[in-house]
Design a protein around this motif. Structure first.
Motif, PDB file in Angstrom:
ATOM      1  N   THR A  18      64.166  57.498  40.840  1.00  0.00           N
ATOM      2  CA  THR A  18      63.678  56.310  40.152  1.00  0.00           C
ATOM      3  C   THR A  18      62.233  56.567  39.743  1.00  0.00           C
ATOM      4  O   THR A  18      61.408  56.964  40.585  1.00  0.00           O
ATOM      5  CB  THR A  18      63.754  55.075  41.053  1.00  0.00           C
ATOM      6  OG1 THR A  18      65.098  54.890  41.510  1.00  0.00           O
ATOM      7  CG2 THR A  18      63.298  53.824  40.310  1.00  0.00           C
ATOM      8  N   GLU A  56      61.057  50.490  35.176  1.00  0.00           N
ATOM      9  CA  GLU A  56      61.689  51.487  36.044  1.00  0.00           C
ATOM     10  C   GLU A  56      62.936  52.060  35.381  1.00  0.00           C
ATOM     11  O   GLU A  56      63.747  51.316  34.824  1.00  0.00           O
ATOM     12  CB  GLU A  56      62.054  50.853  37.390  1.00  0.00           C
ATOM     13  CG  GLU A  56      60.857  50.469  38.231  1.00  0.00           C
ATOM     14  CD  GLU A  56      61.236  49.977  39.617  1.00  0.00           C
ATOM     15  OE1 GLU A  56      62.418  50.139  39.995  1.00  0.00           O
ATOM     16  OE2 GLU A  56      60.357  49.429  40.288  1.00  0.00           O
ATOM     17  N   SER A 111      58.835  55.095  37.532  1.00  0.00           N
ATOM     18  CA  SER A 111      58.128  54.036  36.819  1.00  0.00           C
ATOM     19  C   SER A 111      57.651  54.589  35.487  1.00  0.00           C
ATOM     20  O   SER A 111      56.986  55.636  35.460  1.00  0.00           O
ATOM     21  CB  SER A 111      56.942  53.546  37.647  1.00  0.00           C
ATOM     22  OG  SER A 111      56.143  52.640  36.903  1.00  0.00           O
TER      23      SER A 111
END
Length: 202
Positions: A191, A198, A193
């Motif tokens: 994941t 996200e 940013s």
């Protein structure tokens, strides 16, 4: 102990891999270079001052390396995907001695002005079904992430699934709260940013 250094997205071709990652994250990758010793090439995305993501593929214009390519590229098939993570160590020889069998042989490598030592497995496969990190020791004070433009992207979570999460966790040289080990079929999922929110890669 080791630190998370970078992530590797493998692809059948560099163009295919770059297109997939740029579509998933909504940001552009920048040129990397060629790895003559492995007959591969890459493009990069900075994830901060000491972390980055690379898309890597077999370089069709390079001479065969005479050994298995890293990151399982000789046996790679299917769509681009996150296949490996790489941990930075200060003493590669000591880290390999403490690592599970099959973590690789210390090999001197370079690309342009960058120099490093890397644990290269004899068969191109890393322990724990490639869920154990590849180990790298950078030489000198140059690191690719520091030379990359600010992308606005940062690593939030690296989830690593493996059928034996307890053994994998015990073997890991990295203690990073962003690295999460779960039970499951061997797979990596990250994941990140981004300026668009996200996003995930798997």
């Amino acid at each position: 102990m080791a630190e998370l250094d970078h992530l590797a997205v493998a692809a059948a071709t560099l163009e295919e891999g770059v297109a997939a990652v740029e579509a998933a994250l909504g940001v552009a990758l920048v040129p990397g270079g060629q790895h003559a010793a492995m007959a591969t090439h890459n493009r990069l995305l900075g994830l901060g001052p000491r972390e980055y993501l690379e898309v890597i593929a077999t370089d069709p214009g390079a001479e065969p390396p005479g050994r298995p390519r890293w990151f399982g590229l000789d046996r790679f098939a299917g769509p681009p995907r996150l296949t490996h993570w790489i941990a930075r160590v200060e003493d590669l020889d000591a880290a390999l001695a403490a690592a599970p069998d099959g973590a690789g042989r210390a090999t001197d490598l370079s690309r342009a002005a960058f120099r490093w030592r890397f644990g290269v497995p004899d068969d191109g496969r890393h322990p724990f079904d490639d869920c154990f990190p590849a180990l790298i020791e950078w030489q000198g004070d140059r690191h690719p992430a520091a030379a990359l433009p600010e992308s606005g992207c940062r690593l939030l979570r690296l989830e690593i699934a493996h059928p034996d999460p307890t053994a994998l966790t015990a073997a890991l040289p990295v203690r990073d709260p962003r690295v999460v080990i779960v039970a499951g079929h061997p797979a990596l999922r990250v994941t990140i940013s981004t300026p668009h929110g996200e996003r995930t890669l798997a």
